[in-house]
Motif scaffolding. Structure first.
Motif, PDB file in Angstrom:
ATOM      1  N   SER A   7      46.836  25.221  33.982  1.00 47.57           N
ATOM      2  CA  SER A   7      46.893  25.942  35.254  1.00 47.57           C
ATOM      3  C   SER A   7      45.726  26.914  35.350  1.00 47.57           C
ATOM      4  O   SER A   7      45.142  27.304  34.341  1.00 47.57           O
ATOM      5  N   THR A   8      45.403  27.297  36.583  1.00 46.77           N
ATOM      6  CA  THR A   8      44.384  28.341  36.753  1.00 46.77           C
ATOM      7  C   THR A   8      45.101  29.668  37.001  1.00 46.77           C
ATOM      8  O   THR A   8      46.145  29.707  37.663  1.00 46.77           O
ATOM      9  N   VAL A  10      46.550  33.143  38.280  1.00 50.13           N
ATOM     10  CA  VAL A  10      46.792  33.849  39.543  1.00 50.13           C
ATOM     11  C   VAL A  10      46.715  35.334  39.213  1.00 50.13           C
ATOM     12  O   VAL A  10      47.478  35.823  38.382  1.00 50.13           O
ATOM     13  N   ARG A 211      56.216  30.102  32.766  1.00 51.96           N
ATOM     14  CA  ARG A 211      55.415  31.197  33.336  1.00 51.96           C
ATOM     15  C   ARG A 211      54.954  32.091  32.204  1.00 51.96           C
ATOM     16  O   ARG A 211      55.744  32.419  31.314  1.00 51.96           O
ATOM     17  N   ARG A 242      46.579  29.028  29.183  1.00 55.91           N
ATOM     18  CA  ARG A 242      46.533  28.266  30.445  1.00 55.91           C
ATOM     19  C   ARG A 242      47.672  27.252  30.390  1.00 55.91           C
ATOM     20  O   ARG A 242      47.447  26.078  30.088  1.00 55.91           O
ATOM     21  N   SER A 245      50.439  22.469  33.762  1.00 55.02           N
ATOM     22  CA  SER A 245      51.168  22.346  35.021  1.00 55.02           C
ATOM     23  C   SER A 245      52.499  21.608  34.769  1.00 55.02           C
ATOM     24  O   SER A 245      52.501  20.646  33.993  1.00 55.02           O
ATOM     25  N   GLN A 248      52.503  28.176  34.786  1.00 53.60           N
ATOM     26  CA  GLN A 248      51.538  28.994  35.533  1.00 53.60           C
ATOM     27  C   GLN A 248      51.284  30.300  34.783  1.00 53.60           C
ATOM     28  O   GLN A 248      52.206  30.845  34.180  1.00 53.60           O
ATOM     29  N   TYR A 250      49.986  34.194  35.224  1.00 47.28           N
ATOM     30  CA  TYR A 250      49.782  35.280  36.205  1.00 47.28           C
ATOM     31  C   TYR A 250      49.173  36.474  35.485  1.00 47.28           C
ATOM     32  O   TYR A 250      49.458  36.713  34.309  1.00 47.28           O
TER      33      TYR A 250
END
Ligand SMILES: O=C1O[C@H](COP(=O)(O)O)[C@@H](O)[C@H](O)[C@H]1O
Length: 270
Positions: A7-8, A10, A211, A242, A245, A248, A250
């Motif tokens: 994931s990138t 946030v 998460r 990372r 997917s 995620q 944050y």
């Protein structure tokens, strides 16, 4: 290939630490609600350092189902559980002692193994350190393996800090442990930040979580965040978190810590 992509990040920045703490509490509540709806429990890994204090927004907050939390430590120092360097002791002072979480829902390292893992020199403690890491991995297996039957545990939420050198958990820049791709829990005897002996969750565990939330506040983190977020090619440990997917990552930061970040910020919304 969806489902296996990293994931990138946030990145959400808040004008002051109070706003950050309140928003983080709401984010955690939402994660808790979704997790309990899906699985009837909320599995969380918590760091030490500055992180526990940032969880103050949960104290006395309506809707926190403390009896559904299953808490592990993202890393822990090999010291007695009431020692000032213990992440468990810190979290107890900052949070657990102020909320109605059942003691049995907080999974510590095995206190019976700490003395043997603390003998000098460190080379004489290697077997005990291996045992204490294995025992913590078994504790995780008991929580996750039967229920989720995955190769690695899938935490609902991992709460991380980042040190000035870009370390997270007890994963330090340039350390051979950064290449660990099998173990869930590993030990080190050479942490550059005292105390030297520690247990840590490994990257595969961090990167299988649903998460991960980093929390960083204050001007002291400004250069670290710039490097971690804007120059991931430098490979600092925090840049390597990372989750694949649909996991995620944050970043909850305040404007003081985020002052040099070029990476795009996302307005916080639940
Ligand atoms: O040693 C540790 O440091 C990191 C970062 O700490 P911070 O005080 O700079 O937030 C922490 O996340 C980790 O749990 C701890 O053992």
């Amino acid at each position: 290939m969806t489902g296996h992509q990293p994931s990138t990040p946030v990145v959400c920045s808040f004008s002051n630490p109070e706003e950050l703490i309140e928003s983080l509490a709401h984010f955690i509540l939402k994660a808790q609600k979704e997790s309990i709806q899906k699985k009837g429990r909320f599995t969380v890994a918590v760091s030490g350092g500055s992180l526990p204090e940032q969880l103050n927004g949960l104290i006395g907050k309506d809707g926190v189902k403390w009896d559904k939390w299953q808490v592990f430590y993202a890393d822990e120092r090999i010291v007695p559980l009431d020692h000032e360097d213990s992440n468990h002791a810190l979290c107890t002072t900052q949070l657990w002692s102020k909320v109605p979480i059942p003691q049995e829902n907080i999974h510590t390292i095995d206190p019976a193994l700490i003395d043997a893992a603390s003998v000098e020199p460190a080379s004489d403690a290697e077997d005990a350190l291996e045992e204490i890491a294995d025992a913590y991995e078994q504790e995780l297996i008991r929580e996750f393996a039967n229920k989720d039957s995955a190769r690695f545990p899938i935490f609902d939420l991992i709460l991380l800090g980042v040190g000035p050198d870009g370390h997270t958990c007890s994963l330090f820049p340039g350390h051979p442990l950064l290449s660990e791709d099998d173990r869930w829990v590993a030990y080190i005897t050479d942490s550059p930040k005292p105390p030297p002996r520690r247990l840590t969750l490994t990257f595969p565990v961090l990167n299988h979580a649903s998460r991960v939330a980093f929390v960083a506040s204050g001007a002291g983190k400004v250069d670290t965040l710039h490097t971690v977020l804007d120059k991931p090619e430098e490979g600092l440990p925090a840049s390597r978190v990372r989750p694949i997917s649909p996991g995620q990552v944050y970043w909850f930061v305040d404007d003081a810590a985020a002052a040099k970040i070029e990476y795009p910020k996302t307005p916080f919304k639940l």
